[in-house]
Write a protein that holds these residues in place. Structure first.
Motif, PDB file in Angstrom:
ATOM      1  N   VAL A 265       0.867  -1.181   0.000  1.00  0.00           N
ATOM      2  CA  VAL A 265       0.000   0.000   0.000  1.00  0.00           C
ATOM      3  C   VAL A 265       0.906   1.234   0.000  1.00  0.00           C
ATOM      4  O   VAL A 265       1.720   1.410   0.913  1.00  0.00           O
ATOM      5  CB  VAL A 265      -0.933   0.037   1.230  1.00  0.00           C
ATOM      6  N   ALA A 266       0.775   2.067  -1.036  1.00  0.00           N
ATOM      7  CA  ALA A 266       1.516   3.333  -1.076  1.00  0.00           C
ATOM      8  C   ALA A 266       0.577   4.489  -0.743  1.00  0.00           C
ATOM      9  O   ALA A 266       0.971   5.478  -0.124  1.00  0.00           O
ATOM     10  CB  ALA A 266       2.139   3.537  -2.454  1.00  0.00           C
TER      11      ALA A 266
ATOM     12  N   ALA B 117       2.017  -6.958  -3.173  1.00  0.00           N
ATOM     13  CA  ALA B 117       1.639  -6.055  -4.282  1.00  0.00           C
ATOM     14  C   ALA B 117       2.802  -5.091  -4.495  1.00  0.00           C
ATOM     15  O   ALA B 117       2.663  -3.872  -4.337  1.00  0.00           O
ATOM     16  CB  ALA B 117       0.343  -5.321  -3.949  1.00  0.00           C
TER      17      ALA B 117
ATOM     18  N   GLN C  90       6.972   1.452   2.806  1.00  0.00           N
ATOM     19  CA  GLN C  90       8.350   1.512   2.320  1.00  0.00           C
ATOM     20  C   GLN C  90       8.876   2.934   2.482  1.00  0.00           C
ATOM     21  O   GLN C  90       8.557   3.809   1.674  1.00  0.00           O
ATOM     22  CB  GLN C  90       8.397   1.088   0.840  1.00  0.00           C
TER      23      GLN C  90
HETATM   24  P1  NAD Z   1       1.525   1.315  -6.137  1.00  0.00           P
HETATM   25  O1  NAD Z   1       2.569   2.299  -6.534  1.00  0.00           O
HETATM   26  O2  NAD Z   1       0.346   1.813  -5.414  1.00  0.00           O
HETATM   27  O3  NAD Z   1       2.160   0.111  -5.337  1.00  0.00           O
HETATM   28  C1  NAD Z   1       3.449  -0.391  -5.606  1.00  0.00           C
HETATM   29  C2  NAD Z   1       4.051  -0.716  -4.264  1.00  0.00           C
HETATM   30  O4  NAD Z   1       5.320  -1.355  -4.418  1.00  0.00           O
HETATM   31  C3  NAD Z   1       4.281   0.530  -3.394  1.00  0.00           C
HETATM   32  O5  NAD Z   1       3.588   0.398  -2.181  1.00  0.00           O
HETATM   33  C4  NAD Z   1       5.786   0.530  -3.174  1.00  0.00           C
HETATM   34  O6  NAD Z   1       6.144   1.017  -1.888  1.00  0.00           O
HETATM   35  C5  NAD Z   1       6.089  -0.942  -3.315  1.00  0.00           C
HETATM   36  N1  NAD Z   1       7.515  -1.184  -3.550  1.00  0.00           N
HETATM   37  C6  NAD Z   1       8.267  -0.836  -4.629  1.00  0.00           C
HETATM   38  N2  NAD Z   1       9.556  -1.167  -4.404  1.00  0.00           N
HETATM   39  C7  NAD Z   1       9.612  -1.725  -3.166  1.00  0.00           C
HETATM   40  C8  NAD Z   1      10.652  -2.250  -2.358  1.00  0.00           C
HETATM   41  N3  NAD Z   1      11.938  -2.246  -2.757  1.00  0.00           N
HETATM   42  N4  NAD Z   1      10.343  -2.739  -1.126  1.00  0.00           N
HETATM   43  C9  NAD Z   1       9.064  -2.736  -0.684  1.00  0.00           C
HETATM   44  N5  NAD Z   1       8.033  -2.240  -1.400  1.00  0.00           N
HETATM   45  C10 NAD Z   1       8.313  -1.744  -2.619  1.00  0.00           C
HETATM   46  O7  NAD Z   1       1.075   0.616  -7.533  1.00  0.00           O
HETATM   47  P2  NAD Z   1       0.124  -0.615  -7.871  1.00  0.00           P
HETATM   48  O8  NAD Z   1      -0.181  -0.438  -9.314  1.00  0.00           O
HETATM   49  O9  NAD Z   1      -0.968  -0.734  -6.897  1.00  0.00           O
HETATM   50  O10 NAD Z   1       1.112  -1.859  -7.765  1.00  0.00           O
HETATM   51  C11 NAD Z   1       0.869  -3.002  -6.977  1.00  0.00           C
HETATM   52  C12 NAD Z   1       1.143  -4.266  -7.783  1.00  0.00           C
HETATM   53  O11 NAD Z   1       0.153  -4.399  -8.798  1.00  0.00           O
HETATM   54  C13 NAD Z   1       2.487  -4.292  -8.501  1.00  0.00           C
HETATM   55  O12 NAD Z   1       3.016  -5.604  -8.437  1.00  0.00           O
HETATM   56  C14 NAD Z   1       2.095  -3.971  -9.931  1.00  0.00           C
HETATM   57  O13 NAD Z   1       3.031  -4.457 -10.876  1.00  0.00           O
HETATM   58  C15 NAD Z   1       0.793  -4.720 -10.005  1.00  0.00           C
HETATM   59  N6  NAD Z   1      -0.084  -4.371 -11.134  1.00  0.00           N
HETATM   60  C16 NAD Z   1      -0.419  -3.071 -11.365  1.00  0.00           C
HETATM   61  C17 NAD Z   1      -1.239  -2.759 -12.434  1.00  0.00           C
HETATM   62  C18 NAD Z   1      -1.607  -1.329 -12.724  1.00  0.00           C
HETATM   63  O14 NAD Z   1      -2.038  -1.032 -13.849  1.00  0.00           O
HETATM   64  N7  NAD Z   1      -1.485  -0.407 -11.788  1.00  0.00           N
HETATM   65  C19 NAD Z   1      -1.753  -3.772 -13.254  1.00  0.00           C
HETATM   66  C20 NAD Z   1      -1.408  -5.092 -12.976  1.00  0.00           C
HETATM   67  C21 NAD Z   1      -0.565  -5.385 -11.916  1.00  0.00           C
END
Ligand code: NAD
Length: 264
Positions: free
Chosen positions: A15-16, A92, A41
């Motif tokens: 969760v960001a 995530a 993070q």
């Molecule tokens: P987001 O930016 O809200 O979440 C990404 C998270 O990854 C953040 O909370 C960040 O702190 C964490 N993160 C990155 N590097 C890190 C590290 N070194 N240590 C710990 N945490 C770390 O974005 P999101 O889109 O909600 O992403 C969540 C997941 O969903 C990811 O795996 C992303 O690839 C996947 N996803 C996203 C989409 C999209 O279109 N947004 C589609 C399919 C899958």
């Protein structure tokens, strides 16, 4: 769904802010009665995660950067000290250098390839290993992937290769953990406007393309990914493991541009 997760406890990592996919899953689990621990993070994100934890009446499990495995150990120790056992974990987490989420995959550097794989793929295995020690039998692990693992998407590049490896990890982990009834699955989410997605080149084009060409003619919400995540984390899906479940308004089923799609 109220009561579906009563008595269950889990850790949600990634969760960001309130646009994060992990937040959609956290809310759905909480609405169904689960107790939830969140990680964050770094200090900048802690400020955003703190009020969200309060909204869930949850537990701050610790600052966790998956490149620092001591911080992952610390999270699992904090949770074990507080709860003893848990029932589910959501991963995530993904990262790649923005400069390489544009242009050609061919130009990926060795350094960013390794870093992308470490943060976006290995971390799920590292987390599963630590989770195994405190998960109740019949627990559930969930990660997030994208269709760019299966088909080439413009600009997704090394992240597509990483997601393919993540999806393979889901299957291997499902076998390793299945003997105890622990299930391991992934959701392949359609594009969602989040902090991470903003690093992908021309992301707005991808969103529009999916909206015009998916069978449902729209994009998914984090609430919808959340309730699908709830299904995979709950006993409703007790017979499902090693699965990559598409929550993308059906986009992965179509083979061509829709005949009535407007130009973008
Ligand atoms: P987001 O930016 O809200 O979440 C990404 C998270 O990854 C953040 O909370 C960040 O702190 C964490 N993160 C990155 N590097 C890190 C590290 N070194 N240590 C710990 N945490 C770390 O974005 P999101 O889109 O909600 O992403 C969540 C997941 O969903 C990811 O795996 C992303 O690839 C996947 N996803 C996203 C989409 C999209 O279109 N947004 C589609 C399919 C899958």
């Amino acid at each position: 769904i109220s009561g579906l997760m009563a008595g269950k406890r889990g850790i949600i990592m990634g969760v960001a802010n309130n646009r994060s996919i992990a937040w959609g899953i956290a809310k759905a689990c909480r609405d169904a009665g689960a107790e939830i621990a969140l990680t964050w993070q770094g200090d900048a994100l802690k400020k955003r995660v703190e009020p969200l934890v309060q909204e869930l009446d949850g537990f701050l499990a610790g600052d966790c950067d998956v490149t620092d495995l001591d911080s992952v150990d610390a999270v699992f120790k904090n949770v074990e000290d507080k709860w003893g056992k848990i029932d589910f974990v959501v991963h995530a987490i993904a990262f790649s250098d923005k400069d390489e989420l544009t242009g050609r995959y061919l130009d990926t550097t060795r350094e960013n390839f390794a870093r992308t794989m470490d943060i976006s793929v290995y971390s799920f295995t590292a987390i599963a290993k630590r989770a195994e020690a405190i998960l109740n039998d019949g627990g559930s692990l969930l990660t997030l992937t994208y269709y760019g693992a299966e088909k080439v998407m413009p600009n997704y590049n090394v992240m597509g290769v990483a997601k393919a490896a993540l999806e393979a990890s889901v299957r291997y982990l499902a076998v390793d953990m299945g003997k105890r009834g622990i299930r391991v699955n992934a959701i392949s989410a359609g594009p969602v406007k989040t902090l991470a997605a903003s690093g992908i080149g021309d992301f707005r084009y991808i969103l529009k393309w999916n909206e015009y060409n998916s069978p449902l003619k729209r994009n998914v919400s984090i609430g919808e990914v959340g309730t699908s995540g709830l299904y995979l984390l709950s006993d409703l899906s007790s017979g499902v493991t090693g699965e990559v479940h598409h929550v993308d308004c059906g986009y992965h089923t179509v083979g061509m541009k829709s005949v009535d799609a407007p130009d973008i």
